[in-house]
Design a protein around this motif. Structure first.
Motif, PDB file in Angstrom:
ATOM      1  N   THR A  59      -3.026 -23.130 -21.402  1.00 53.85           N
ATOM      2  CA  THR A  59      -3.741 -23.262 -22.683  1.00 53.85           C
ATOM      3  C   THR A  59      -5.254 -23.078 -22.458  1.00 53.85           C
ATOM      4  O   THR A  59      -5.876 -22.432 -23.326  1.00 53.85           O
ATOM      5  CB  THR A  59      -3.412 -24.777 -22.957  1.00 53.85           C
ATOM      6  OG1 THR A  59      -2.102 -25.200 -23.367  1.00 53.85           O
ATOM      7  CG2 THR A  59      -4.048 -25.024 -24.528  1.00 53.85           C
ATOM      8  N   THR A  87       0.002 -21.485 -28.685  1.00 52.58           N
ATOM      9  CA  THR A  87      -0.616 -20.039 -28.800  1.00 52.58           C
ATOM     10  C   THR A  87      -1.531 -20.260 -30.105  1.00 52.58           C
ATOM     11  O   THR A  87      -2.711 -19.723 -30.191  1.00 52.58           O
ATOM     12  CB  THR A  87       0.575 -19.473 -29.333  1.00 52.58           C
ATOM     13  OG1 THR A  87       1.617 -19.359 -28.039  1.00 52.58           O
ATOM     14  CG2 THR A  87       0.192 -17.756 -29.639  1.00 52.58           C
ATOM     15  N   VAL A 129       3.315 -12.889 -28.100  1.00 51.92           N
ATOM     16  CA  VAL A 129       3.925 -13.913 -26.961  1.00 51.92           C
ATOM     17  C   VAL A 129       5.069 -13.044 -26.371  1.00 51.92           C
ATOM     18  O   VAL A 129       6.347 -12.734 -27.148  1.00 51.92           O
ATOM     19  CB  VAL A 129       4.338 -15.057 -27.615  1.00 51.92           C
ATOM     20  CG1 VAL A 129       4.928 -16.057 -26.393  1.00 51.92           C
ATOM     21  CG2 VAL A 129       3.078 -16.083 -28.110  1.00 51.92           C
ATOM     22  N   ALA A 157       2.668 -16.447 -21.037  1.00 52.08           N
ATOM     23  CA  ALA A 157       3.021 -17.742 -20.322  1.00 52.08           C
ATOM     24  C   ALA A 157       4.278 -17.943 -19.554  1.00 52.08           C
ATOM     25  O   ALA A 157       4.395 -18.615 -18.609  1.00 52.08           O
ATOM     26  CB  ALA A 157       2.543 -18.867 -21.276  1.00 52.08           C
ATOM     27  N   MET A 177      -2.700 -14.357 -20.552  1.00 50.15           N
ATOM     28  CA  MET A 177      -2.410 -15.492 -19.785  1.00 50.15           C
ATOM     29  C   MET A 177      -1.055 -15.751 -19.491  1.00 50.15           C
ATOM     30  O   MET A 177      -0.149 -15.390 -19.912  1.00 50.15           O
ATOM     31  CB  MET A 177      -2.828 -16.499 -21.001  1.00 50.15           C
ATOM     32  CG  MET A 177      -2.893 -18.158 -20.402  1.00 50.15           C
ATOM     33  SD  MET A 177      -1.001 -18.605 -20.442  1.00 50.15           S
ATOM     34  CE  MET A 177      -0.702 -18.914 -22.033  1.00 50.15           C
ATOM     35  N   SER A 179       1.037 -18.833 -17.497  1.00 54.00           N
ATOM     36  CA  SER A 179       1.112 -20.360 -17.276  1.00 54.00           C
ATOM     37  C   SER A 179       1.661 -20.831 -16.035  1.00 54.00           C
ATOM     38  O   SER A 179       2.615 -19.914 -15.723  1.00 54.00           O
ATOM     39  CB  SER A 179       1.857 -21.171 -18.382  1.00 54.00           C
ATOM     40  OG  SER A 179       2.109 -22.473 -18.149  1.00 54.00           O
ATOM     41  N   LEU A 180       1.133 -21.925 -15.369  1.00 55.62           N
ATOM     42  CA  LEU A 180       1.812 -22.185 -14.047  1.00 55.62           C
ATOM     43  C   LEU A 180       2.234 -23.692 -14.275  1.00 55.62           C
ATOM     44  O   LEU A 180       2.099 -24.329 -13.234  1.00 55.62           O
ATOM     45  CB  LEU A 180       0.670 -21.834 -13.044  1.00 55.62           C
ATOM     46  CG  LEU A 180       0.281 -20.516 -12.911  1.00 55.62           C
ATOM     47  CD1 LEU A 180      -1.055 -20.326 -12.156  1.00 55.62           C
ATOM     48  CD2 LEU A 180       1.309 -19.712 -12.313  1.00 55.62           C
ATOM     49  N   TYR A 181       2.614 -23.968 -15.389  1.00 55.89           N
ATOM     50  CA  TYR A 181       3.209 -25.428 -15.596  1.00 55.89           C
ATOM     51  C   TYR A 181       4.420 -25.399 -14.806  1.00 55.89           C
ATOM     52  O   TYR A 181       5.242 -24.258 -14.755  1.00 55.89           O
ATOM     53  CB  TYR A 181       3.311 -25.502 -16.995  1.00 55.89           C
ATOM     54  CG  TYR A 181       3.859 -26.903 -17.430  1.00 55.89           C
ATOM     55  CD1 TYR A 181       2.914 -27.908 -17.442  1.00 55.89           C
ATOM     56  CD2 TYR A 181       4.977 -27.062 -17.809  1.00 55.89           C
ATOM     57  CE1 TYR A 181       3.453 -29.071 -17.803  1.00 55.89           C
ATOM     58  CE2 TYR A 181       5.559 -28.306 -18.328  1.00 55.89           C
ATOM     59  CZ  TYR A 181       4.776 -29.476 -18.047  1.00 55.89           C
ATOM     60  OH  TYR A 181       5.224 -30.712 -18.637  1.00 55.89           O
ATOM     61  N   LYS A 184       7.912 -23.442 -15.718  1.00 58.39           N
ATOM     62  CA  LYS A 184       7.460 -21.992 -15.940  1.00 58.39           C
ATOM     63  C   LYS A 184       8.223 -21.342 -14.583  1.00 58.39           C
ATOM     64  O   LYS A 184       8.696 -21.967 -13.998  1.00 58.39           O
ATOM     65  CB  LYS A 184       6.072 -21.485 -16.135  1.00 58.39           C
ATOM     66  CG  LYS A 184       5.524 -22.249 -17.395  1.00 58.39           C
ATOM     67  CD  LYS A 184       5.967 -21.691 -18.676  1.00 58.39           C
ATOM     68  CE  LYS A 184       5.872 -22.542 -20.119  1.00 58.39           C
ATOM     69  NZ  LYS A 184       4.639 -22.592 -20.418  1.00 58.39           N
ATOM     70  N   GLY A 191      -1.539 -25.177 -14.409  1.00 58.57           N
ATOM     71  CA  GLY A 191      -2.500 -24.280 -14.099  1.00 58.57           C
ATOM     72  C   GLY A 191      -2.434 -23.009 -14.938  1.00 58.57           C
ATOM     73  O   GLY A 191      -1.422 -22.776 -15.687  1.00 58.57           O
ATOM     74  N   TYR A 307      11.897 -23.028 -30.515  1.00 63.96           N
ATOM     75  CA  TYR A 307      11.119 -24.177 -30.693  1.00 63.96           C
ATOM     76  C   TYR A 307      11.568 -24.602 -31.990  1.00 63.96           C
ATOM     77  O   TYR A 307      11.809 -23.958 -32.990  1.00 63.96           O
ATOM     78  CB  TYR A 307       9.606 -24.095 -30.950  1.00 63.96           C
ATOM     79  CG  TYR A 307       9.130 -23.762 -29.522  1.00 63.96           C
ATOM     80  CD1 TYR A 307       8.631 -24.766 -28.636  1.00 63.96           C
ATOM     81  CD2 TYR A 307       9.296 -22.280 -28.995  1.00 63.96           C
ATOM     82  CE1 TYR A 307       8.119 -24.354 -27.282  1.00 63.96           C
ATOM     83  CE2 TYR A 307       8.733 -21.869 -27.666  1.00 63.96           C
ATOM     84  CZ  TYR A 307       8.155 -23.084 -26.854  1.00 63.96           C
ATOM     85  OH  TYR A 307       7.623 -22.489 -25.552  1.00 63.96           O
TER      86      TYR A 307
HETATM   87  C1  LIG Z   1       3.548 -23.070 -21.597  1.00 64.03           C
HETATM   88  C2  LIG Z   1       3.019 -22.273 -22.676  1.00 64.03           C
HETATM   89  C3  LIG Z   1       1.535 -22.126 -22.767  1.00 64.03           C
HETATM   90  C4  LIG Z   1       0.850 -23.226 -22.312  1.00 64.03           C
HETATM   91  O1  LIG Z   1       0.642 -23.191 -21.030  1.00 64.03           O
HETATM   92  P1  LIG Z   1       0.080 -24.635 -20.241  1.00 64.03           P
HETATM   93  O2  LIG Z   1       0.164 -24.127 -19.047  1.00 64.03           O
HETATM   94  O3  LIG Z   1       1.441 -25.411 -20.694  1.00 64.03           O
HETATM   95  O4  LIG Z   1      -1.057 -25.039 -20.968  1.00 64.03           O
HETATM   96  C5  LIG Z   1       1.294 -21.359 -23.956  1.00 64.03           C
HETATM   97  N1  LIG Z   1       2.242 -20.486 -24.531  1.00 64.03           N
HETATM   98  C6  LIG Z   1       3.556 -20.429 -24.181  1.00 64.03           C
HETATM   99  C7  LIG Z   1       4.491 -19.443 -24.740  1.00 64.03           C
HETATM  100  C8  LIG Z   1       3.938 -21.392 -23.260  1.00 64.03           C
HETATM  101  O5  LIG Z   1       5.206 -21.238 -23.159  1.00 64.03           O
END
Ligand SMILES: *Cc1c(COP(=O)(O)O)cnc(C)c1O
Length: 365
Positions: A59, A87, A129, A157, A177, A179-181, A184, A191, A307
């Motif tokens: 994010t 997003t 996305v 992400a 971007m 994402s490294l949640y 993922k 991250g 979602y």
């Molecule tokens: C996970 C995700 C994000 C945000 O990433 P975070 O690392 O959780 O902050 C943004 N956009 C999409 C489509 C995501 O799946």
């Protein structure tokens, strides 16, 4: 009932634990050499050597990417509504207006015609996305952006390693971007990574990440603390050595599901696209929620809905879209079901998922 199959399962091994321990023992844990090495390795691995800047969440990466691109109050950024709230949030946080457009039903990503129709003289950029790990329609979006004089960004992400016509996601936009949640396709704990088309955008993301400073205490602009720690970077560096094998397993799992599921619509893959299956998402037109409940309660299969409420219907973001109707977005929100596809699944798990989905689909037909 046999053991529950979770919808996602982060894999953290001994190597990750050892890497964390190594950084902890060094006594230097904040952003330092591990972050620099992670950025260089990530850049080579995923984005053909483009500059890559690590931040403390995906994010934050979206937010800083937009700010670095000059997006602010008075601007509009075209985004899908069928995505995670981050997003739309990131656009709103810059003071700009997120302009939500509909998706195309096959790829679940923004429809190029809808994007073209939504461009105004306030439009600054387009933020597609790569939902579920499938690339958005980047060729068409790139052409529209060039023709209309607006920028193209990427929310990648969910799409580490995905590509279109041989060109990886993360190399199309002015910035992108990842994402490294933990859930993922690879993680650093928390991250994000921002890849950029130019060294100048990378420099601005770096300034925004660290209080606007390039040199200590000589703050050039107003910035955040969005730094990644060396602890997180060390985890990410190890995951980078494993992610290709995990992606291959996701793709093999998806191929097995494609070949064996019956009575449901399996996820299409566009020509020239490499799908990395962050999610394996089917559509169930009738009683989706009952379908998910039956999978879970009768068969122990953890399916997810990503979602259920599109961004433009969320209380937080709806004020940006009064009266807006996005038929394909709303239909997708009603119909999608993501089945487990993660690399920890055994063949027994896959067989159980197929048997469960086929039985529930048949009962509902
Ligand atoms: C996970 C995700 C994000 C945000 O990433 P975070 O690392 O959780 O902050 C943004 N956009 C999409 C489509 C995501 O799946």
């Amino acid at each position: 009932m046999s053991e529950f199959i979770p919808p996602a399962k982060p894999i953290i091994g001994d190597e990750e634990r050892e890497a964390v321990d190594r950084v902890m023992r060094s006594g230097m844990v904040a952003q330092g050499p591990e972050v620099a090495a992670f950025e260089a390795e990530f850049s080579e691995h995923f984005v053909q050597g483009r500059p890559a800047v690590a931040v403390n969440s995906g994010t934050a990466g979206l937010h800083l990417g937009l700010l670095a691109a000059g997006v602010g109050p008075g601007d509009e950024v075209i985004v899908p509504s069928f995505t995670f709230a981050a997003t739309g949030n990131s656009v709103a946080l810059t003071g700009a207006t997120p302009v939500f457009v509909d998706i195309e039903p096959e790829t679940f990503s923004i429809a190029p015609e809808a994007v073209a129709a939504a461009i105004t003289d306030k439009t600054r950029g387009i933020l597609p996305v790569h939902l579920y790990g499938h690339p958005a329609r980047m060729r068409e979006l790139e052409a529209i952006a060039a023709e209309r004089g607006v920028a193209l960004y990427e929310d990648a992400a969910q799409a580490h390693g995905a590509s279109l016509d041989g060109r990886p996601v993360g190399t199309w936009g002015e910035w992108a971007m990842f994402s490294l949640y933990p859930t993922k396709n690879m993680t650093s704990g928390e991250g994000g990574m921002v890849s950029t088309a130019t060294a100048e955008v990378a420099r601005r993301v770096k300034l925004l990440r660290n209080q606007g400073m390039e040199r200590q205490y000589e703050n050039e602009i107003v910035g955040f603390n969005a730094r990644m720690t060396d602890i997180h970077a060390a985890i990410g560096r190890v995951q980078l050595t494993k992610v290709d094998a995990w992606t291959k397993t996701r793709q093999d799992n998806a191929a097995f599901l494609d070949a064996n599921l019956q009575g449901v619509i399996v996820p299409p893959v566009a020509e020239g696209a490499v799908h990395v299956y962050h999610q394996y998402t089917i559509r169930v037109a009738e009683d989706r929620d009952g379908f998910v409940k039956a999978l879970k309660e009768e068969y122990g299969v953890g399916a997810g809905v990503y979602y259920p409420i599109p961004n433009h219907r969320l209380p937080s973001l709806a004020p940006y879209a009064p009266g807006l109707e996005l038929p394909e977005t709303e239909r997708a929100a009603r119909e999608v079901v993501s089945l487990p596809v993660h690399p920890s699944l055994s063949q027994g798990d896959l067989d159980r998922i197929v048997a469960a989905v086929n039985a529930v689909a048949k009962a509902g037909a």
